[in-house]
Design an enzyme around this catalytic site. Structure first.
Site, mmCIF file in Angstrom:
data_model
loop_
_atom_site.group_PDB
_atom_site.id
_atom_site.type_symbol
_atom_site.label_atom_id
_atom_site.label_comp_id
_atom_site.label_asym_id
_atom_site.label_seq_id
_atom_site.Cartn_x
_atom_site.Cartn_y
_atom_site.Cartn_z
ATOM 1 N N GLY A 225 0.760 -1.241 0.000
ATOM 2 C CA GLY A 225 0.000 0.000 0.000
ATOM 3 C C GLY A 225 0.789 1.288 0.000
ATOM 4 O O GLY A 225 0.202 2.366 -0.073
ATOM 5 N N GLU A 259 4.133 -6.510 1.586
ATOM 6 C CA GLU A 259 3.547 -6.902 0.301
ATOM 7 C C GLU A 259 3.440 -5.707 -0.639
ATOM 8 O O GLU A 259 2.359 -5.398 -1.127
ATOM 9 C CB GLU A 259 2.150 -7.484 0.536
ATOM 10 C CG GLU A 259 2.106 -8.613 1.528
ATOM 11 C CD GLU A 259 0.677 -8.955 1.948
ATOM 12 O OE1 GLU A 259 -0.258 -8.198 1.614
ATOM 13 O OE2 GLU A 259 0.506 -9.987 2.604
ATOM 14 N N GLY A 261 3.398 -3.567 -3.928
ATOM 15 C CA GLY A 261 3.213 -3.801 -5.362
ATOM 16 C C GLY A 261 3.582 -2.533 -6.097
ATOM 17 O O GLY A 261 4.664 -2.372 -6.657
ATOM 18 N N ARG A 262 2.661 -1.580 -6.005
ATOM 19 C CA ARG A 262 2.828 -0.284 -6.656
ATOM 20 C C ARG A 262 4.179 0.359 -6.345
ATOM 21 O O ARG A 262 4.837 0.888 -7.232
ATOM 22 C CB ARG A 262 1.697 0.629 -6.167
ATOM 23 C CG ARG A 262 1.530 1.912 -6.916
ATOM 24 C CD ARG A 262 0.517 2.809 -6.181
ATOM 25 N NE ARG A 262 -0.686 2.090 -5.789
ATOM 26 C CZ ARG A 262 -1.797 2.042 -6.528
ATOM 27 N NH1 ARG A 262 -1.860 2.675 -7.678
ATOM 28 N NH2 ARG A 262 -2.852 1.376 -6.105
ATOM 29 N N ARG A 298 -6.604 2.731 -15.746
ATOM 30 C CA ARG A 298 -6.666 3.464 -14.477
ATOM 31 C C ARG A 298 -7.335 4.846 -14.587
ATOM 32 O O ARG A 298 -8.127 5.187 -13.713
ATOM 33 C CB ARG A 298 -5.280 3.573 -13.827
ATOM 34 C CG ARG A 298 -4.710 2.201 -13.450
ATOM 35 C CD ARG A 298 -3.466 2.293 -12.573
ATOM 36 N NE ARG A 298 -3.788 2.755 -11.246
ATOM 37 C CZ ARG A 298 -3.611 3.970 -10.789
ATOM 38 N NH1 ARG A 298 -3.056 4.903 -11.544
ATOM 39 N NH2 ARG A 298 -3.962 4.289 -9.575
ATOM 40 N N CYS A 329 -14.649 2.195 -28.147
ATOM 41 C CA CYS A 329 -15.972 2.782 -28.263
ATOM 42 C C CYS A 329 -16.616 2.987 -26.902
ATOM 43 O O CYS A 329 -17.610 2.339 -26.557
ATOM 44 C CB CYS A 329 -16.859 1.901 -29.133
ATOM 45 S SG CYS A 329 -16.118 1.643 -30.737
ATOM 46 N N GLU A 330 -16.051 3.856 -26.111
ATOM 47 C CA GLU A 330 -16.561 4.224 -24.793
ATOM 48 C C GLU A 330 -16.158 5.671 -24.540
ATOM 49 O O GLU A 330 -15.004 6.033 -24.790
ATOM 50 C CB GLU A 330 -15.901 3.384 -23.679
ATOM 51 C CG GLU A 330 -16.109 1.898 -23.740
ATOM 52 C CD GLU A 330 -17.466 1.449 -23.195
ATOM 53 O OE1 GLU A 330 -18.122 2.242 -22.487
ATOM 54 O OE2 GLU A 330 -17.853 0.315 -23.508
ATOM 55 N N TYR A 358 -0.663 -2.043 -11.985
ATOM 56 C CA TYR A 358 -2.106 -2.021 -12.237
ATOM 57 C C TYR A 358 -2.433 -1.433 -13.607
ATOM 58 O O TYR A 358 -3.444 -0.751 -13.779
ATOM 59 C CB TYR A 358 -2.838 -1.257 -11.111
ATOM 60 C CG TYR A 358 -2.498 -1.828 -9.756
ATOM 61 C CD1 TYR A 358 -2.975 -3.090 -9.386
ATOM 62 C CD2 TYR A 358 -1.653 -1.162 -8.876
ATOM 63 C CE1 TYR A 358 -2.631 -3.652 -8.169
ATOM 64 C CE2 TYR A 358 -1.306 -1.716 -7.651
ATOM 65 C CZ TYR A 358 -1.796 -2.957 -7.307
ATOM 66 O OH TYR A 358 -1.449 -3.514 -6.112
HETATM 67 C C1 LIG Z 1 -3.208 -5.195 -3.587
HETATM 68 C C2 LIG Z 1 -2.583 -5.736 -2.383
HETATM 69 C C3 LIG Z 1 -1.264 -5.435 -2.066
HETATM 70 C C4 LIG Z 1 -0.410 -4.482 -2.876
HETATM 71 O O1 LIG Z 1 -0.868 -3.176 -2.789
HETATM 72 P P1 LIG Z 1 0.049 -1.997 -3.366
HETATM 73 O O2 LIG Z 1 -0.765 -0.797 -3.146
HETATM 74 O O3 LIG Z 1 0.285 -2.274 -4.796
HETATM 75 O O4 LIG Z 1 1.305 -1.997 -2.582
HETATM 76 C C5 LIG Z 1 -0.700 -6.046 -0.966
HETATM 77 N N1 LIG Z 1 -1.420 -6.906 -0.205
HETATM 78 C C6 LIG Z 1 -2.708 -7.194 -0.460
HETATM 79 C C7 LIG Z 1 -3.419 -8.145 0.409
HETATM 80 C C8 LIG Z 1 -3.329 -6.622 -1.553
HETATM 81 O O5 LIG Z 1 -4.609 -6.904 -1.796
#
Ligand SMILES: *Cc1c(COP(=O)(O)O)cnc(C)c1O
Length: 407
Positions: A225, A259, A261-262, A298, A329-330, A358
């Site tokens: 997150g 965890e 991601g982004r 996004r 077409c949106e 994403y």
């Molecule tokens: C989506 C998600 C993440 C990653 O979130 P980011 O904002 O990309 O860091 C980590 N853990 C869980 C459980 C998620 O659903």
């Protein structure tokens, strides 16, 4: 400077480009911030699940956080060891749980009592002890976009503290469950540290009260997150993030799991698209490009901001406001609204920034548009390498063509 023109010519557009060195830098900065404790960074595969991206992070030492058995299999296929893979998500099918157990991954993040029962049944049938972690919903407002906020009771994710405690006791008493971890993830694109610290403090207290019940939590999973800069967001520095988390963990001997991601991949990525033409409807100027919402959704989905850069135009050129839109077409098919750009010509190259998370993973074949190619940049951008070929028409009809009626 990335050689956008040359790469667009070599691989054609639309195109995704990922700077792997950037991902390395981000991974290292996070790892370094937490060096005072044992830590494992489990990359959230859903952010960008290209096999080569996963492989790159795996080579750096990352594990993977997966939200489907498909993602678990991707992580394994890319070479990430089974003992660094965790399986999260609010709804898992029995067959997914079973396969995860058979593959002996590090742990399953359980999100409800009903799911815990299902995991126990599957583990019992396989004669295994399932390592589990429970996702606690600490009821904290993460102060982010409601679509990506997950840590309030009104959200579908996780269980409240009392339920979590009950579940841990149930797991402790089961021969087929081994409660090794605890997990929270309060939302995405977080830019405020205080909600994270509060959530961590609440969950750490739960860990302490579990210890009294003879339940020894070894993995403290703080979710993902961390926000990134799309426009001018204030950011959480890894060092401050680590200090905030560590300040809640005094007296606890746990491995910290994350965890992200982004944070790791978003700003490694660029989406390259070419101008098809311009048009004016009334007062409104449109720049129509060859990429669309099926490639990068996004802006349409979250009204997200992505910086738009027109390559090869001088700063002194006269600009006017326009919408940059795709061919789908949106009406929702846009990348930016009311941005100032010089007049463009057919073939001009536009780069959409922050496209590494994403974006490709949310792409589709809507309008029978093939998914675009993906390219990795390595060695200070000196080397480029295809990591996913462009989808062809044949690819798109492959799963249907055998079923046409023949007369
Ligand atoms: C989506 C998600 C993440 C990653 O979130 P980011 O904002 O990309 O860091 C980590 N853990 C869980 C459980 C998620 O659903």
């Amino acid at each position: 400077m990335i050689r956008f023109q040359a790469l667009a010519e070599k691989y054609d557009t639309p195109l995704y480009l990922y700077d792997f060195d950037y991902i390395t830098t981000r991974y290292n900065s996070l790892k370094e911030a937490f060096k005072a404790k044992k830590s494992l960074i489990c990359y959230a595969v859903k952010a960008n699940s290209n096999l080569s991206v996963i492989q790159h992070l795996g080579n750096l030492g990352a594990g993977c956080d997966c939200v489907s058995i498909g993602e678990v299999k991707r992580a394994l296929y890319a070479g990430v060891p089974h003992y660094k893979i965790i399986f999260s998500g609010v709804g898992k099918r029995d067959d997914e749980i079973r396969e995860a157990l058979q593959k002996d991954i590090l742990m399953i993040n359980v999100e409800s009592e009903a799911e815990l029962n299902r995991v126990e049944i599957q583990a019992a049938e396989l004669g295994k002890e399932a390592r589990i972690s429970i996702r606690v919903n600490p009821n904290i407002d993460p102060q982010t976009h409601p679509y990506i906020s997950t840590g309030l009771h009104e959200n579908k994710f996780g269980v409240d503290l009392d339920t979590a405690k009950r579940m841990y006791i149930f797991a402790r008493n089961s021969d087929f469950l081994d409660p090794v971890g605890i997990h929270f993830h309060i939302g995405s694109q977080l830019t405020q540290l205080e909600p994270i610290r509060e959530a961590s403090a609440i969950v750490a207290d739960l860990v302490r009260s579990l210890k009294v019940l003879d339940i020894d939590i070894r993995f403290f999973d703080i979710g993902g997150g961390l926000g990134i800069r799309y426009e001018n967001e204030t950011l959480i520095e890894p060092y401050d993030y680590a200090q905030a988390i560590l300040s809640t963990l005094t007296g606890l001997d746990v491995t910290i799991m994350m965890e992200p991601g982004r944070y790791l991949s978003a700003n490694s990525g660029y989406f390259l698209t070419r101008v098809l033409y311009e048009k004016v409807n009334g007062d409104k100027r449109f720049v129509i490009v060859d990429g669309g919402m099926n490639d990068l959704i996004r802006p349409s989905l979250y009204n997200a901001h992505h910086t738009i850069e027109l390559i090869g135009k001088g700063a002194d050129e006269e600009v006017s406001e326009c919408d940059v839109v795709g061919p789908v077409c949106e009406s929702g098919d846009f990348f930016a609204k009311n941005v100032s750009l010089p007049i463009t010509r057919e073939g001009d190259l536009i780069v959409i920034h922050s496209a590494g998370a994403y974006c490709s993973t949310m792409s589709s074949n809507y309008n029978t548009r093939g998914r675009v190619a993906e390219v990795a940049l390595e060695d200070d951008g000196k080397h480029d390498r295809l990591i996913r070929r462009r989808e062809t028409f044949e690819d798109m009809i492959a799963l249907e063509k055998a079923y046409l009626k023949k007369d």
